[in-house]
Enzyme design. Structure first.
Site, PDB file in Angstrom:
ATOM      1  N   GLY A  33      11.740  44.762   5.990  1.00  0.00           N
ATOM      2  CA  GLY A  33      10.916  44.997   5.038  1.00  0.00           C
ATOM      3  C   GLY A  33       9.447  45.274   5.318  1.00  0.00           C
ATOM      4  CB  VAL A  62      21.703  40.161  15.854  1.00  0.00           C
ATOM      5  CG1 VAL A  62      21.065  40.748  17.097  1.00  0.00           C
ATOM      6  CG2 VAL A  62      22.503  38.948  15.989  1.00  0.00           C
ATOM      7  CG  ASP A 122      13.719  33.455  10.227  1.00  0.00           C
ATOM      8  OD1 ASP A 122      14.332  33.845  11.406  1.00  0.00           O
ATOM      9  OD2 ASP A 122      12.781  34.133   9.736  1.00  0.00           O
ATOM     10  CB  ILE A 123      18.369  32.672  13.904  1.00  0.00           C
ATOM     11  CG1 ILE A 123      19.148  32.137  13.140  1.00  0.00           C
ATOM     12  CG2 ILE A 123      18.892  32.683  15.401  1.00  0.00           C
ATOM     13  CD1 ILE A 123      19.118  30.500  13.289  1.00  0.00           C
ATOM     14  CE  LYS A 134       8.088  27.613  28.377  1.00  0.00           C
ATOM     15  NZ  LYS A 134       9.515  27.568  28.787  1.00  0.00           N
ATOM     16  CG  HIS A 272      -6.014  -5.482  -6.482  1.00  0.00           C
ATOM     17  ND1 HIS A 272      -6.850  -4.640  -5.730  1.00  0.00           N
ATOM     18  CD2 HIS A 272      -6.754  -6.112  -7.408  1.00  0.00           C
ATOM     19  CE1 HIS A 272      -7.971  -4.804  -6.100  1.00  0.00           C
ATOM     20  NE2 HIS A 272      -7.868  -5.761  -7.145  1.00  0.00           N
ATOM     21  CG  PHE A 458      17.921 -18.608  -4.949  1.00  0.00           C
ATOM     22  CD1 PHE A 458      16.858 -19.559  -4.600  1.00  0.00           C
ATOM     23  CD2 PHE A 458      18.388 -17.756  -4.430  1.00  0.00           C
ATOM     24  CE1 PHE A 458      16.818 -20.017  -3.064  1.00  0.00           C
ATOM     25  CE2 PHE A 458      18.519 -18.019  -2.778  1.00  0.00           C
ATOM     26  CZ  PHE A 458      17.635 -18.888  -2.373  1.00  0.00           C
TER      27      PHE A 458
END
Length: 509
Positions: A33, A62, A122-123, A134, A272, A458
């Site tokens: 796209g 792929v 997404d891969i 990197k 508070h 209690f």
């Protein structure tokens, strides 16, 4: 010629960005796209399939997972790497502009199917982003349209993107992919019903940098969960007033957590993070009058939350005192005008229609986190039993239910004194229970006579019952469970006090 790979789901600004890059001498590589959008805009584009020599397959799953792409992204500009990519016919890629399939937006849809969610994982995108990030020393990586102009400006001025900018953009990429993976991990964890995963990852987005934290010398920021309920301070709409502070946000959240427990018209005043006055009535106006009457001193400078729209008459009363924040589902136009005439008051709206399943409570400790469910336990679920000779009257039961609803929102040790429609005294955060009782009873004063008391835990001894009796309390609600319950029951019987046990503790630290 330098090369830029552009493949985005969110195409905001991408055509202009690509045109600028092309004008600066970049060859543009693209897919699907994005490629079509650039071609339609007249930008020269090379399809990724021409680079890989392989078509898109598996419905587009792929397309960029190929050595000709990742070799071009990861190659350092050093002789050894350059020799290897030349041998394999790989050309370097100098810039990557990628944003990911809209997984977050997809799972936010109320009717999303698991299949649709999975298809929006997404891969290839994260793989390219991580590879480029990197190798940031040589590759510019852009994941945010807000950075397009900066990248173009630096290339125009210096011929390349500055090394410091490349590093900063890479850091943003790793934050982005980490958040993306966190959404996926949390979605999948919920789908399989894992309650205690071996690791948890939370992701929040910066809403605002705060002027300071709890105190002026502390730095602070406000991050929000984009997928969280609209019924929250994180997603509240601020209609008027200056920026919320750290303490405003904490107090406002406390007020909302209390007021959402009421079905009838209610007004909650908080200071508070403790309620200083709570009132219920037939209207917001009636509820507010009772909340104000509960503690007209402490409400000054506080926060008031309503679960009904604020009308003109209510706004006039609110206008008469100094308040930090007023929260409501909405404000009538004239009511808003009255309140907005005060410069510093903050006016917030939240949609009560979006009250969802409560989120988990995350509390930080040094070196770790504590995670727990919210305390949503109600008397409808409790095994309530009367343990004294006298049972509560109908009026006492009504007051006891109000007191029990309030006490779970008060810091422990907590004691609350109420009548049927409002709080009369609140004792919070004391190191012993009778200390909290003495504060609540002193605040209630003469109004304690004929009223009721709630305790969040209690009674370890009968001294709290003794104090309550002397103040005129006629009924008490508490969890029970002390090894000395019999002493408290005996003391209550001695004074003719009706006492009920719920079996449920409401500690709030």
């Amino acid at each position: 010629m330098k090369r830029a790979l552009i493949s985005v789901s969110d195409k905001t600004g991408v055509v202009e960005f690509a045109k600028n890059l092309s004008g600066l001498g970049f060859e543009i590589l693209s897919t699907g796209g994005t490629k079509k959008a650039l071609e339609e805009a007249g930008v020269p584009v090379t399809g990724v399939e021409k680079v890989t020599g392989f078509p898109e397959i598996l419905e587009g799953r792929v397309k960029t997972l190929h050595p000709n792409i990742h070799g071009g992204l990861l190659a350092k500009r050093i002789p050894e790497h350059e020799k290897q990519i030349r041998e394999h016919g790989i050309k370097p890629i100098d810039l990557v502009c990628v944003n990911l399939y809209p997984f977050q937006q997809t799972i936010a849809k109320p009717d999303v199917t698991e299949e649709e969610a999975i298809e929006n994982i997404d891969i290839g995108g994260p793989s390219m982003l991580r590879a480029a990030a990197k190798n940031f020393e040589y590759v510019t990586v852009v994941v945010d349209a807000a950075d397009y102009s900066k990248v173009i400006d630096e290339i125009k001025e210096y011929g390349d993107v500055a090394k410091e900018t490349k590093k900063a953009l890479a850091a943003k990429v790793f934050r982005h992919t980490a958040a993306y993976d966190a959404y996926i991990a949390n979605y999948m964890t919920e789908r399989v019903g894992e309650e205690n995963p071996e690791r948890v990852t939370f992701t929040y987005e910066l809403k605002q940098t705060l002027r300071y934290g709890e105190n002026p010398h502390q730095k602070a920021s406000f991050y929000i969960n984009p997928l969280g309920s609209e019924f929250s301070i994180a997603h509240a709409k601020q209609l008027h007033g200056k920026e919320l502070s750290y303490n405003n946000i904490r107090d406002a959240d406390a007020a909302l957590q209390i007021v959402k427990d009421f079905k009838e018209p209610a007004a909650v005043a908080v200071k508070h993070m403790n309620p200083c006055g709570i009132g219920i009535g037939e209207t917001a106006l009636e509820a507010y009058k009772k909340a104000y009457e509960a503690d007209p001193k402490s409400i000054f400078g506080g926060i008031v939350a309503f679960n009904r729209p604020v009308d003109v008459e209510t706004a006039k009363l609110l206008h008469d005192i100094f308040l930090e924040i007023v929260i409501a589902p909405s404000f009538d136009d004239e009511a808003f005008g009255i309140l907005a005439s005060k410069k510093n008051i903050r006016l917030l709206t939240v949609p009560f229609s979006d009250v969802r399943k409560p989120e988990e409570i995350i509390t930080s400790v040094e070196g770790g986190l504590l995670i727990q469910d919210q305390d949503t336990y109600t008397l409808d679920e409790a095994q309530v039993k009367t343990v004294t000779k006298r049972v509560p009257t109908e009026q006492e039961w009504k007051a006891l239910k109000l007191a029990w609803k309030v006490v779970k929102h008060v810091k422990s040790n907590a004691i609350v004194v109420t009548d049927t429609e409002k709080t009369l005294g609140v004792g919070a955060g004391q190191m012993n229970r009778v200390g909290s009782a003495e504060i609540a009873l002193a605040q209630a004063g003469e109004k304690a006579k004929g009223s009721v008391m709630a305790s969040d835990a209690f009674f370890p001894m009968d001294d709290t019952v003794e104090a309550a009796a002397k103040a005129g309390i006629t009924a008490i609600i508490q969890p029970g469970g002390s090894i000395r319950d019999a002493d408290s029951i005996k003391k209550a019987d001695e004074y003719g006090i009706a006492m009920v046990f719920t079996g449920i503790r409401h500690f709030k630290h």
